[in-house]
Design an enzyme around this catalytic site. Structure first.
Site, PDB file in Angstrom:
ATOM      1  N   GLY A  69       1.027  -1.277   0.004  1.00  0.00           N
ATOM      2  CA  GLY A  69       0.099  -0.050  -0.063  1.00  0.00           C
ATOM      3  C   GLY A  69       0.900   1.227  -0.032  1.00  0.00           C
ATOM      4  O   GLY A  69       1.987   1.316  -0.290  1.00  0.00           O
ATOM      5  N   GLY A  70       0.364   2.403   0.564  1.00  0.00           N
ATOM      6  CA  GLY A  70       1.122   3.737   0.572  1.00  0.00           C
ATOM      7  C   GLY A  70       2.351   3.473   1.253  1.00  0.00           C
ATOM      8  O   GLY A  70       3.256   4.385   1.063  1.00  0.00           O
ATOM      9  N   GLY A  74      23.927  12.845 -29.165  1.00  0.00           N
ATOM     10  CA  GLY A  74      23.584  13.150 -27.710  1.00  0.00           C
ATOM     11  C   GLY A  74      24.110  12.402 -26.736  1.00  0.00           C
ATOM     12  O   GLY A  74      24.474  12.956 -25.445  1.00  0.00           O
ATOM     13  N   ALA A  75      24.327  11.307 -26.827  1.00  0.00           N
ATOM     14  CA  ALA A  75      24.809  10.243 -25.810  1.00  0.00           C
ATOM     15  C   ALA A  75      26.227  10.922 -25.225  1.00  0.00           C
ATOM     16  O   ALA A  75      26.772  10.755 -24.122  1.00  0.00           O
ATOM     17  CB  ALA A  75      24.956   8.936 -26.104  1.00  0.00           C
TER      18      ALA A  75
END
Ligand code: HXC
Length: 520
Positions: free
Chosen positions: A172-173, A407-408
């Site tokens: 859960g949370g 870009g790399a």
């Protein structure tokens, strides 16, 4: 027995009872599941005799569903401080033997108290989770307790190291506290993390899935990346947490501790001169390079099973902690994709927040193309890594071993992203793209217009040679000062250490702002 002796006897008895948590039977049940108790875990984690416990007598204040009759001193979490290798840490360990370690309001207050103390006193905070989630009988009080913990996780982020060990359920949370901390470790077979369990999954999506398949250590360490480490056992998990801490400073104002080494700082490794294959498409193992250049060949890897095309982890160079980021040509040719970008950017930001210099080893053919990557926002995710390097002010030493394209190239700690010292091996290729791709783009028309296939091939070979001569080496970049030196691979350890020494007092500030807006 006089009154004072009576009082002391009562204290001793009450302490003994608190130490039993939910009692012998529940402790046996915990052991039967192959799990240790909260206290046993803390005993393994902390230096012997160093544990100072707080709030041993705290009890919950719930009166719903008969809870007013069920009071256990300590209420489901053991908290306090102690030392690991002589260094102060704050700890909390949820006690599954008390209401399944579920979180009551008072339990959250105990946890918040140690988190506040960790912040005030500049020491790491380690949480060992083993809990059924929010204490159902308390309703909104338990949820409020979680929110108070989360708020502290957020405020402590980048100030003190926060480490989460998942030693049982975390559902859960409740999963969001570990997710907000710096590192999450899960124990194989006995721990799991998910927002909704298998029954809810089945009812909502119709999917049949076991706890292990949904949120076991293997899944989170390799598929989701939620877990940075998957431990074989609780003992292994505790050992990993301790080792991780040994690379980290106590807080963001300190440096990581030095660990003297007998490994010579100027050790030469001739094997590195031979490691790059003649065929640029042939892989080699980047781990061999990492181990060769760090102290004693010892590398403490983070996210080992996740996005294996990039390697991140801690090591020491001449005794000093460093964060290593390295493309792995042996996995997907070392390409950058969404997961690799997320993995490396989080690591780079951690190192930067905690004054740990970055050593980046580059062999990257580019970003992975395709709809899967584009639809998954490789643009935003790749930008995270670019951002992380660009904003990092810790010393940054980069070595380009082979490919560094497009870009790399920019993303992997290039000079213009404030790389401090950028070296290249003689085998480095720093260019917009590889030779084959470049010629196919630039000379497509000429090759198509060729009279024969042989003529087209000749054009290709001729232009490829021209491109290789110009770009398939480090010297164009070196001529323009985009790298600082071309180094002999065998000397890499010495050169990186010398660069780190040079940068050891580096100071660099960012412009004043409320906070950044990194591409999330
Ligand atoms: C109160 C709880 C509890 C809970 C377990 N117990 N979870 N008590 N609140 N959340 C109690 C059980 O009643 C039992 O008490 C004891 O702990 C041990 O639990 P068992 O079920 O016997 O253990 P086991 O079979 O190992 O199963 C463990 C478990 C299961 C899988 C965790 O207990 C379970 O499913 N619990 C509920 C999980 C859950 O849905 N939690 C809420 C999630 S939502 P006795 O007295 O019989 O020994 C949430 C929101 C957080 O947490 C939001 C934050 C933003």
């Amino acid at each position: 027995m006089n009154i004072q002796q009576e009082n002391i006897k009562k204290l001793v008895e009450r302490r003994a009872s608190a130490r039993l948590g939910g009692g012998e039977k529940r402790i046996e049940a915990q052991h039967a599941k192959g799990k240790k108790t909260a206290r046993e875990r803390l005993a393994m984690l902390l230096d012997e005799g160093s544990f100072e416990e707080f709030d041993m007598f705290v009890q919950h204040r719930c009166t719903n569903f008969g809870m007013e009759k069920q009071h256990i001193d300590g209420d489901g979490v053991v908290t306090g401080c102690g030392t690991i290798d002589g260094r102060l840490v704050y700890v909390f360990a949820q006690d599954f033997t008390v209401s399944g370690g579920s979180l009551s309001k008072t339990m959250s207050e105990k946890i918040c108290k140690v988190m506040d103390m960790a912040m005030r006193n500049g020491a790491p905070c380690i949480g060992l989770n083993d809990s059924g989630g929010a204490r159902i009988q308390e309703g909104i009080d338990a949820l409020a307790g979680y929110a108070e913990i989360f708020e502290r996780n957020i405020l402590a982020s980048g100030v003190i190291p926060q480490i989460s060990g998942i030693f049982g359920p975390c559902a859960g949370g409740a999963v969001y506290s570990p997710a907000l901390t710096d590192f999450t470790l899960m124990v194989k077979n006995t721990s799991y993390m998910f927002l909704t369990g298998p029954a809810v999954v089945k009812s909502v999506t119709g999917e049949d899935v076991s706890q292990e398949e949904l949120g076991g250590a293997g899944v989170h360490a390799s598929k989701s990346g939620v877990a940075h480490f998957a431990a074989e056992s609780e003992e292994d998990g505790i050992a990993k947490i301790k080792e991780l801490l040994s690379f980290l400073p106590q807080n963001n104002r300190e440096e990581a501790p030095l660990k003297p080494t007998s490994d010579p700082y100027n050790r030469v490794d001739a094997a590195l001169n031979e490691i790059i294959p003649d065929n640029p498409n042939k892989p080699y193992d980047m781990y061999a390079v990492v181990r060769s250049i760090v102290d004693d060949g010892h590398f403490f890897e983070v996210h080992k099973e996740y996005a294996k095309n990039i390697i991140v982890g801690f090591a020491r160079m001449n005794g000093r902690s460093v964060g290593v980021v390295a493309n792995q040509p042996a996995m997907l040719a070392g390409v950058l994709d969404i997961n690799a970008s997320r993995k490396a950017s989080r690591f780079v930001r951690f190192c930067d927040a905690f004054n740990i210099p970055l050593v980046t080893l580059v062999d990257v053919p580019g970003f992975l193309p395709g709809t899967h990557q584009e639809y998954g926002a490789i643009i935003t995710n790749g930008a995270k890594l670019l951002y992380a390097y660009g904003e990092a002010t810790v010393p940054k030493v980069t070595v380009t071993l082979r490919k560094s394209y497009g870009g790399a190239h920019i993303v992997m700690s290039c000079k213009q992203l404030r790389g401090d010292i950028n070296y290249a091996w003689p085998s480095a290729n720093i260019a917009v793209m590889g030779a084959d791709g470049a010629v196919n783009v630039l000379y497509a028309k000429d090759m198509k217009a060729a009279a024969t296939p042989d003529e087209a091939k000749a054009i290709f070979e001729d232009k490829k040679k021209e491109y290789d001569d110009l770009f398939s080496n480090p010297y164009q970049a070196a001529q323009k000062g985009y790298i600082d030196d071309v180094i002999e691979p065998a000397n890499t350890r010495f050169r990186v250490i010398r660069a780190l020494e040079q940068l050891s007092a580096k100071r660099q500030d960012l412009p004043a702002k409320k906070h950044d807006n990194l591409p999330l």
